[in-house]
Enzyme design. Sequence first.
Site, PDB file in Angstrom:
ATOM      1  N   TYR A  51      29.761  62.290  37.070  1.00  0.00           N
ATOM      2  CA  TYR A  51      29.646  61.050  36.170  1.00  0.00           C
ATOM      3  C   TYR A  51      28.332  59.991  36.343  1.00  0.00           C
ATOM      4  O   TYR A  51      28.009  59.755  37.426  1.00  0.00           O
ATOM      5  CB  TYR A  51      30.785  60.505  36.173  1.00  0.00           C
ATOM      6  CG  TYR A  51      30.769  59.106  35.302  1.00  0.00           C
ATOM      7  CD1 TYR A  51      30.750  59.095  34.068  1.00  0.00           C
ATOM      8  CD2 TYR A  51      30.706  57.679  35.918  1.00  0.00           C
ATOM      9  CE1 TYR A  51      30.830  57.822  33.384  1.00  0.00           C
ATOM     10  CE2 TYR A  51      30.545  56.798  35.169  1.00  0.00           C
ATOM     11  CZ  TYR A  51      30.539  56.717  33.892  1.00  0.00           C
ATOM     12  OH  TYR A  51      30.489  55.730  33.139  1.00  0.00           O
ATOM     13  N   HIS A  81      22.701  48.578  26.533  1.00  0.00           N
ATOM     14  CA  HIS A  81      23.912  47.407  27.110  1.00  0.00           C
ATOM     15  C   HIS A  81      23.401  46.129  27.130  1.00  0.00           C
ATOM     16  O   HIS A  81      24.093  44.994  27.322  1.00  0.00           O
ATOM     17  CB  HIS A  81      24.249  48.007  28.565  1.00  0.00           C
ATOM     18  CG  HIS A  81      25.188  49.046  28.479  1.00  0.00           C
ATOM     19  ND1 HIS A  81      24.806  50.466  28.088  1.00  0.00           N
ATOM     20  CD2 HIS A  81      26.310  49.242  29.273  1.00  0.00           C
ATOM     21  CE1 HIS A  81      25.947  51.265  28.119  1.00  0.00           C
ATOM     22  NE2 HIS A  81      26.661  50.605  28.976  1.00  0.00           N
ATOM     23  N   ASN A 193      26.236  48.594  37.010  1.00  0.00           N
ATOM     24  CA  ASN A 193      27.691  48.422  37.413  1.00  0.00           C
ATOM     25  C   ASN A 193      27.535  47.506  38.616  1.00  0.00           C
ATOM     26  O   ASN A 193      26.848  47.735  39.464  1.00  0.00           O
ATOM     27  CB  ASN A 193      28.024  49.989  37.957  1.00  0.00           C
ATOM     28  CG  ASN A 193      28.815  50.656  36.808  1.00  0.00           C
ATOM     29  OD1 ASN A 193      29.719  51.304  37.096  1.00  0.00           O
ATOM     30  ND2 ASN A 193      28.720  50.324  35.538  1.00  0.00           N
ATOM     31  N   TYR A 277      51.002   7.675  44.384  1.00  0.00           N
ATOM     32  CA  TYR A 277      51.156   9.138  44.709  1.00  0.00           C
ATOM     33  C   TYR A 277      49.545   9.498  44.918  1.00  0.00           C
ATOM     34  O   TYR A 277      48.846   9.978  45.642  1.00  0.00           O
ATOM     35  CB  TYR A 277      51.443  10.085  43.842  1.00  0.00           C
ATOM     36  CG  TYR A 277      53.042  10.218  44.219  1.00  0.00           C
ATOM     37  CD1 TYR A 277      53.792   9.141  45.182  1.00  0.00           C
ATOM     38  CD2 TYR A 277      53.761  11.283  43.658  1.00  0.00           C
ATOM     39  CE1 TYR A 277      55.334   9.586  45.007  1.00  0.00           C
ATOM     40  CE2 TYR A 277      55.135  11.531  43.760  1.00  0.00           C
ATOM     41  CZ  TYR A 277      55.644  10.442  44.571  1.00  0.00           C
ATOM     42  OH  TYR A 277      57.184  10.573  44.676  1.00  0.00           O
ATOM     43  N   ARG A 280      48.701   7.909  48.286  1.00  0.00           N
ATOM     44  CA  ARG A 280      49.475   8.112  49.310  1.00  0.00           C
ATOM     45  C   ARG A 280      49.323   9.798  49.500  1.00  0.00           C
ATOM     46  O   ARG A 280      49.427  10.068  50.618  1.00  0.00           O
ATOM     47  CB  ARG A 280      50.797   7.749  49.033  1.00  0.00           C
ATOM     48  CG  ARG A 280      51.940   7.845  50.261  1.00  0.00           C
ATOM     49  CD  ARG A 280      53.161   7.349  50.189  1.00  0.00           C
ATOM     50  NE  ARG A 280      53.583   6.653  48.751  1.00  0.00           N
ATOM     51  CZ  ARG A 280      54.680   7.173  48.392  1.00  0.00           C
ATOM     52  NH1 ARG A 280      55.550   8.043  49.124  1.00  0.00           N
ATOM     53  NH2 ARG A 280      55.161   6.766  47.058  1.00  0.00           N
ATOM     54  N   PHE A 325      33.828  48.461  40.528  1.00  0.00           N
ATOM     55  CA  PHE A 325      33.227  47.333  39.578  1.00  0.00           C
ATOM     56  C   PHE A 325      34.047  46.767  39.033  1.00  0.00           C
ATOM     57  O   PHE A 325      33.650  45.512  38.388  1.00  0.00           O
ATOM     58  CB  PHE A 325      32.557  48.232  38.627  1.00  0.00           C
ATOM     59  CG  PHE A 325      33.278  49.325  37.937  1.00  0.00           C
ATOM     60  CD1 PHE A 325      34.526  49.126  37.186  1.00  0.00           C
ATOM     61  CD2 PHE A 325      33.097  50.560  38.250  1.00  0.00           C
ATOM     62  CE1 PHE A 325      35.342  49.950  36.719  1.00  0.00           C
ATOM     63  CE2 PHE A 325      33.681  51.433  37.515  1.00  0.00           C
ATOM     64  CZ  PHE A 325      34.948  51.143  36.897  1.00  0.00           C
ATOM     65  N   GLU A 409      37.832  52.306  29.306  1.00  0.00           N
ATOM     66  CA  GLU A 409      38.374  50.624  30.063  1.00  0.00           C
ATOM     67  C   GLU A 409      39.315  49.893  29.286  1.00  0.00           C
ATOM     68  O   GLU A 409      39.039  48.793  28.562  1.00  0.00           O
ATOM     69  CB  GLU A 409      36.746  49.936  30.003  1.00  0.00           C
ATOM     70  CG  GLU A 409      35.882  50.989  30.644  1.00  0.00           C
ATOM     71  CD  GLU A 409      34.363  50.183  30.365  1.00  0.00           C
ATOM     72  OE1 GLU A 409      34.226  49.026  29.651  1.00  0.00           O
ATOM     73  OE2 GLU A 409      33.333  51.006  30.696  1.00  0.00           O
TER      74      GLU A 409
END
Length: 495
Positions: A51, A81, A193, A277, A280, A325, A409
Amino acid sequence: MIYGVNTFTFHDVLKIAKNPEIAKIDLQAREQILRSQENVRKIVASDRTVYGINTGFGPLCDVKISEEETAQLQHNLIISHAVGVGKPINKELSKIMMIAKIHALSKGYSGVSLEVIERMQLMLQKDIIPVIPEQGSVGASGDLAPLAHMVLPLVGLGKVWKNDQPNDTASVLQEHGLLPLQLGPKEGLGLINGTQFILAHAIQGLEKMEYLLDLADLAAAMSLEAYRGSSSPFRKELHEIRPFEGSRKSASRMLKFLKNSENLKSHEFCDRVQDPYSFRCVPQVHGASRNAFTHLRALAETELNSVTDNPIILSEEESISGGNFHGQLMALPLDYATLAAAELGNISDRRSYLLLEGKFGLPRLLTESSGLNSGFMIPQYTSAALVTENKTLCFPASADSIPTSLGQEDHVSMGSISGRKFNQVLDNLVNIFSVELMFAAQGLEFRRPAKCSKIVEENYAIIRSKVDKLEDDRLIGDDMLAIAQLIRDRKIVVH
């Protein structure tokens, strides 16, 4: 510091970003890189299907690519991409991404050539920094879109920073006498990646949060001095019987900031029993945020020293297509740290509000002539608005997942959004603390001639060097901005 060999801290990365020359690729790293590159070459020459080396990507993993087409495959991957949108991330973030990517690739499991890695190193050294859009990553196959934009200048495309403006890469490379590179087998995939966009936001956020945590304690101490509260809640005995690391540290710092205060001694025997608070419980609230910081730092530094691309090349015979990834391991702690940062602003705003109420010797709205003057009424509105904005940013991006890549994905982390929100909250904190520090300095005016601790007096003087005591209404928005700049410049002393 040696890429791919030493274990880096987030502080190391920030130092390299300021001075890239301090990080090297030594003989061991070179051998690791060359061995991995040779393994990829042998895989390409063989008849095996692996791959990303001789197949398409994502749902196209079942499409075999010939040896002659492997270079075109990697080039196509980068240009297809690079689809990020939105404003560019700041230049330091781009540098951190490059440093983290060089470090990961130099470990020798990615098959990316020494020539490509050294070109990235040279770009850092010559300040040829890619322009990277902030939106477009779902944090699944790593940060594909932003990393593709980071890689475009390697092949002569995209834009880089020049004189704080985006410029075409081709002209900038020409100025430096550099030619575009041609990517070899797996190189495009190894470069895009990974989780370096998410990680860069974590690292930059850690640097901001580390200072703001310390500033939160200092601001609380100054406000407590102005309010004439009690230092008893910070005593060591109390925190030894609930020994969380963060709360113990904040309590200890509060005692240090209040040590030898004439102001607090002046009401040791008053009839006030307890403070609200937001005074404190400073150790418990600030301490919880400190614990979240420690958690994020540990996980970010694990990620920084990891290999997060795919597939991982173990040898010429063995590669593993896995999920290193995936950004979930960073998305969850980033969302946790975002909530922790927002809480620092939440409790700060409450302390600011208490200083306006006109109790225990302080005038209402911290002005002696209210009515004609609004005093400090409206800066607290700004603080409240920022606190609420931070609350809306606390929705965990990691709680969402939208399938991508035709379902290949089918679970994504959205960690890139987690990282961006984390830094937005931290940036808002600067302005929230500027309001509290402005109020605290004004409150101390009404406690004179009693003196505070040395460090509180030092910071009071620093604030007064930029912002005068408020007598009558003026452009106090400018005062807030001046104090915010002191914070950004790390001029407020927190140790």
